[in-house]
Design a protein around this motif. Structure first.
Motif, PDB file in Angstrom:
ATOM      1  N   TRP A 132       0.846  -1.192   0.000  1.00  0.00           N
ATOM      2  CA  TRP A 132       0.000   0.000   0.000  1.00  0.00           C
ATOM      3  C   TRP A 132       0.882   1.244   0.000  1.00  0.00           C
ATOM      4  CZ3 TRP A 132      -5.349   0.114  -0.130  1.00  0.00           C
ATOM      5  CH2 TRP A 132      -5.996  -1.108   0.054  1.00  0.00           C
ATOM      6  N   THR A 133       0.503   2.258  -0.770  1.00  0.00           N
ATOM      7  CA  THR A 133       1.233   3.513  -0.859  1.00  0.00           C
ATOM      8  C   THR A 133       0.411   4.608  -0.190  1.00  0.00           C
ATOM      9  OG1 THR A 133       2.223   2.827  -2.972  1.00  0.00           O
ATOM     10  CG2 THR A 133       2.304   5.180  -2.413  1.00  0.00           C
ATOM     11  N   LEU A 134       0.874   5.086   0.959  1.00  0.00           N
ATOM     12  CA  LEU A 134       0.194   6.144   1.702  1.00  0.00           C
ATOM     13  C   LEU A 134       0.995   7.423   1.506  1.00  0.00           C
ATOM     14  CD1 LEU A 134      -2.097   6.942   3.643  1.00  0.00           C
ATOM     15  CD2 LEU A 134      -0.589   6.295   5.537  1.00  0.00           C
ATOM     16  N   LEU A 135       0.408   8.399   0.822  1.00  0.00           N
ATOM     17  CA  LEU A 135       1.148   9.538   0.297  1.00  0.00           C
ATOM     18  C   LEU A 135       0.552  10.855   0.777  1.00  0.00           C
ATOM     19  CD1 LEU A 135       2.966  10.989  -1.937  1.00  0.00           C
ATOM     20  CD2 LEU A 135       1.054  10.561  -3.484  1.00  0.00           C
ATOM     21  N   ILE A 136       1.425  11.760   1.235  1.00  0.00           N
ATOM     22  CA  ILE A 136       1.027  13.151   1.460  1.00  0.00           C
ATOM     23  C   ILE A 136       2.002  14.050   0.714  1.00  0.00           C
ATOM     24  CG2 ILE A 136      -0.150  12.785   3.670  1.00  0.00           C
ATOM     25  CD1 ILE A 136       2.351  13.729   5.111  1.00  0.00           C
ATOM     26  N   VAL A 137       1.487  15.151   0.196  1.00  0.00           N
ATOM     27  CA  VAL A 137       2.289  16.109  -0.566  1.00  0.00           C
ATOM     28  C   VAL A 137       2.420  17.381   0.257  1.00  0.00           C
ATOM     29  CG1 VAL A 137       2.415  17.475  -2.675  1.00  0.00           C
ATOM     30  CG2 VAL A 137       1.599  15.116  -2.768  1.00  0.00           C
ATOM     31  N   ASP A 138       3.655  17.798   0.526  1.00  0.00           N
ATOM     32  CA  ASP A 138       3.903  18.965   1.366  1.00  0.00           C
ATOM     33  C   ASP A 138       3.970  20.258   0.564  1.00  0.00           C
ATOM     34  OD1 ASP A 138       4.138  17.632   3.934  1.00  0.00           O
ATOM     35  OD2 ASP A 138       5.976  16.765   3.154  1.00  0.00           O
ATOM     36  N   ARG A 191      -7.158   4.062 -14.964  1.00  0.00           N
ATOM     37  CA  ARG A 191      -7.579   4.844 -16.136  1.00  0.00           C
ATOM     38  C   ARG A 191      -8.379   6.096 -15.772  1.00  0.00           C
ATOM     39  NH1 ARG A 191      -8.275  -0.359 -17.072  1.00  0.00           N
ATOM     40  NH2 ARG A 191     -10.521  -0.266 -16.687  1.00  0.00           N
ATOM     41  N   HIS A 192      -8.282   6.560 -14.530  1.00  0.00           N
ATOM     42  CA  HIS A 192      -8.936   7.791 -14.119  1.00  0.00           C
ATOM     43  C   HIS A 192      -7.885   8.754 -13.569  1.00  0.00           C
ATOM     44  CE1 HIS A 192     -12.374   4.994 -14.105  1.00  0.00           C
ATOM     45  NE2 HIS A 192     -13.089   6.065 -14.402  1.00  0.00           N
ATOM     46  N   GLU A 193      -8.014  10.046 -13.923  1.00  0.00           N
ATOM     47  CA  GLU A 193      -7.032  11.039 -13.497  1.00  0.00           C
ATOM     48  C   GLU A 193      -7.371  11.559 -12.107  1.00  0.00           C
ATOM     49  OE1 GLU A 193      -5.621  15.479 -14.883  1.00  0.00           O
ATOM     50  OE2 GLU A 193      -5.945  13.952 -16.441  1.00  0.00           O
ATOM     51  N   HIS A 194      -6.318  11.755 -11.298  1.00  0.00           N
ATOM     52  CA  HIS A 194      -6.483  12.247  -9.931  1.00  0.00           C
ATOM     53  C   HIS A 194      -5.416  13.309  -9.647  1.00  0.00           C
ATOM     54  CE1 HIS A 194      -9.227   8.914  -8.866  1.00  0.00           C
ATOM     55  NE2 HIS A 194      -8.442   8.183  -9.640  1.00  0.00           N
ATOM     56  N   GLY A 195      -5.598  14.028  -8.531  1.00  0.00           N
ATOM     57  CA  GLY A 195      -4.619  15.003  -8.086  1.00  0.00           C
ATOM     58  C   GLY A 195      -4.488  14.972  -6.583  1.00  0.00           C
ATOM     59  N   THR A 196      -3.460  15.676  -6.061  1.00  0.00           N
ATOM     60  CA  THR A 196      -3.164  15.604  -4.625  1.00  0.00           C
ATOM     61  C   THR A 196      -2.979  16.996  -4.049  1.00  0.00           C
ATOM     62  OG1 THR A 196      -0.798  15.428  -5.081  1.00  0.00           O
ATOM     63  CG2 THR A 196      -2.027  13.366  -4.872  1.00  0.00           C
ATOM     64  N   PRO A 197      -4.041  17.774  -3.848  1.00  0.00           N
ATOM     65  CA  PRO A 197      -3.866  19.054  -3.133  1.00  0.00           C
ATOM     66  C   PRO A 197      -3.375  18.828  -1.716  1.00  0.00           C
ATOM     67  CG  PRO A 197      -6.192  18.510  -3.388  1.00  0.00           C
ATOM     68  CD  PRO A 197      -5.428  17.520  -4.214  1.00  0.00           C
ATOM     69  N   ASP A 198      -2.899  19.910  -1.073  1.00  0.00           N
ATOM     70  CA  ASP A 198      -2.153  19.737   0.172  1.00  0.00           C
ATOM     71  C   ASP A 198      -2.993  19.299   1.364  1.00  0.00           C
ATOM     72  OD1 ASP A 198      -3.545  22.039   0.651  1.00  0.00           O
ATOM     73  OD2 ASP A 198      -1.796  23.345   0.776  1.00  0.00           O
ATOM     74  N   ASP A 199      -4.324  19.289   1.245  1.00  0.00           N
ATOM     75  CA  ASP A 199      -5.138  18.813   2.360  1.00  0.00           C
ATOM     76  C   ASP A 199      -5.607  17.375   2.145  1.00  0.00           C
ATOM     77  OD1 ASP A 199      -6.820  19.323   0.271  1.00  0.00           O
ATOM     78  OD2 ASP A 199      -8.385  20.293   1.455  1.00  0.00           O
ATOM     79  N   PRO A 221      -9.215   6.944  -3.955  1.00  0.00           N
ATOM     80  CA  PRO A 221      -7.819   7.001  -3.506  1.00  0.00           C
ATOM     81  C   PRO A 221      -7.448   8.286  -2.775  1.00  0.00           C
ATOM     82  CG  PRO A 221      -7.949   7.451  -5.847  1.00  0.00           C
ATOM     83  CD  PRO A 221      -9.341   7.080  -5.411  1.00  0.00           C
ATOM     84  N   ASP A 222      -8.175   9.380  -3.034  1.00  0.00           N
ATOM     85  CA  ASP A 222      -7.850  10.676  -2.431  1.00  0.00           C
ATOM     86  C   ASP A 222      -8.848  10.992  -1.328  1.00  0.00           C
ATOM     87  OD1 ASP A 222      -5.718  11.127  -4.212  1.00  0.00           O
ATOM     88  OD2 ASP A 222      -7.135  11.795  -5.747  1.00  0.00           O
ATOM     89  N   LEU A 223      -8.352  11.148  -0.113  1.00  0.00           N
ATOM     90  CA  LEU A 223      -9.197  11.332   1.061  1.00  0.00           C
ATOM     91  C   LEU A 223      -9.006  12.735   1.616  1.00  0.00           C
ATOM     92  CD1 LEU A 223      -8.382   7.901   2.730  1.00  0.00           C
ATOM     93  CD2 LEU A 223     -10.345   8.442   1.270  1.00  0.00           C
ATOM     94  N   ARG A 224     -10.061  13.547   1.605  1.00  0.00           N
ATOM     95  CA  ARG A 224     -10.010  14.896   2.183  1.00  0.00           C
ATOM     96  C   ARG A 224     -10.342  14.776   3.666  1.00  0.00           C
ATOM     97  NH1 ARG A 224     -10.649  19.323  -1.370  1.00  0.00           N
ATOM     98  NH2 ARG A 224      -9.548  18.846  -3.299  1.00  0.00           N
ATOM     99  N   ASP A 225      -9.325  14.756   4.489  1.00  0.00           N
ATOM    100  CA  ASP A 225      -9.516  14.562   5.927  1.00  0.00           C
ATOM    101  C   ASP A 225      -8.368  15.253   6.652  1.00  0.00           C
ATOM    102  OD1 ASP A 225      -9.605  13.642   8.557  1.00  0.00           O
ATOM    103  OD2 ASP A 225     -10.225  11.620   8.025  1.00  0.00           O
ATOM    104  N   PRO A 226      -8.547  16.494   7.134  1.00  0.00           N
ATOM    105  CA  PRO A 226      -7.451  17.228   7.790  1.00  0.00           C
ATOM    106  C   PRO A 226      -6.857  16.487   8.983  1.00  0.00           C
ATOM    107  CG  PRO A 226      -9.271  18.710   7.281  1.00  0.00           C
ATOM    108  CD  PRO A 226      -9.768  17.320   7.013  1.00  0.00           C
ATOM    109  N   LEU A 227      -7.696  15.809   9.792  1.00  0.00           N
ATOM    110  CA  LEU A 227      -7.168  15.077  10.939  1.00  0.00           C
ATOM    111  C   LEU A 227      -6.286  13.926  10.482  1.00  0.00           C
ATOM    112  CD1 LEU A 227      -6.961  14.443  13.938  1.00  0.00           C
ATOM    113  CD2 LEU A 227      -9.126  13.174  13.754  1.00  0.00           C
TER     114      LEU A 227
END
Length: 278
Positions: free
Chosen positions: A51-57, A67-75, A120-126
């Protein structure tokens, strides 16, 4: 006679296009820790067996998964499942800086792969903050129990997201909390992992952390560290040098002792030992 031509100007220094740190910590379930900064590099399609658990600073990563496009905003916390192809590239010219945990199936089971592909992208500040706390503990030698404890709560919250239900409120379990406290008291210097405590007490590590924190107001790793600092204080007052106290009290090294001692006592071990009576 014409004057000689001036030499061409020196090219302006450029920031490195990539910087990488990778290591394998002694934390159960963590296959690899990977910290990186990339500006121009683009990952081709590939798979991981973990499993790849990723955060972008800083910056944003654009990637394709199933086959679906995603992005990783900082939250955002991004969770990519094993065995599913994905790629990755900077979304802007400035590149991105990321921190990644690769986790084996003891942290997240294969039954959650389908849900992770869908979300795959979870918006969860905590959750984002807790993942950052895991990384902060992992870069400090000797704080593996803290990293394991924080990662256990991260795994619990990830499973709640993927199963689309709220995390249940912890049920008080004072007997289990007391048994864990007694176990930590017995192993102040040697320490133990949550997996070892769970096997000995027949309880899931997440339940151990919840029960202990509910009963005593602090997580197990913080309790153990305070016990170690207490032992260090007694040894210092007995005249032991800080270099010997670190090992005897269960710290990784003298720097590890100093960091936690100063946080809990307010001064370094050396100043504490040399203090005079009023």
């Amino acid at each position: 006679m014409p004057a000689p031509a001036a030499p061409p100007p020196e090219p302006a220094p450029t920031a490195p296009s990539a910087s990488v740190s990778a290591w394998r910590p002694s934390v159960p379930g963590v296959v690899e820790v990977f910290h990186a900064r990339f500006t121009g590099y683009a990952y081709p399609m590939h798979v991981h067996d973990a499993w790849t658990l990723l955060i972008v600073d800083s910056g944003v990563v654009r990637y394709d998964l199933d086959r679906h496009e995603h992005g990783t905003p900082d939250d955002t916390v991004t969770l990519l499942p094993p065995h599913v192809p994905h790629n990755g590239e900077p979304a802007t010219a400035e590149g991105f800086r990321k921190r990644v945990l690769y986790l084996d199936s003891s942290r997240l089971g294969d039954d959650l792969i389908g849900a992770a592909v869908d979300r795959p992208d979870l918006r969860d500040p905590l959750l984002r903050r807790r993942v950052g706390q895991v990384h902060s503990a992992l870069v400090r030698p000797g704080d593996e129990l803290e990293a394991e404890s924080r990662l256990t709560l991260v795994g619990e919250r990830l499973r709640a997201h993927l199963r689309s239900r709220e995390t249940a409120a912890p049920r008080p379990d004072p007997v289990l909390a007391q048994r864990l406290r007694e176990l930590l008291d017995e192993r102040v210097a040697d320490g133990l992992t949550l997996a070892e405590a769970g096997a000995e007490l027949s309880a899931h590590p997440a339940h151990l952390v919840r029960a202990f924190s509910t009963a005593y107001g602090i997580p197990p790793h913080q309790y153990l560290m305070s016990r170690r600092v207490g032992r260090a204080r007694r040894l210092l007052l007995d005249g032991w040098p800080p270099s010997d106290v670190a090992a005897a009290a269960g710290f990784y090294d003298q720097a590890h002792l100093t960091r936690h001692f100063r946080r809990l006592v307010g001064v370094t071990p050396g100043r504490y030992r040399s203090g005079e009576r009023p």
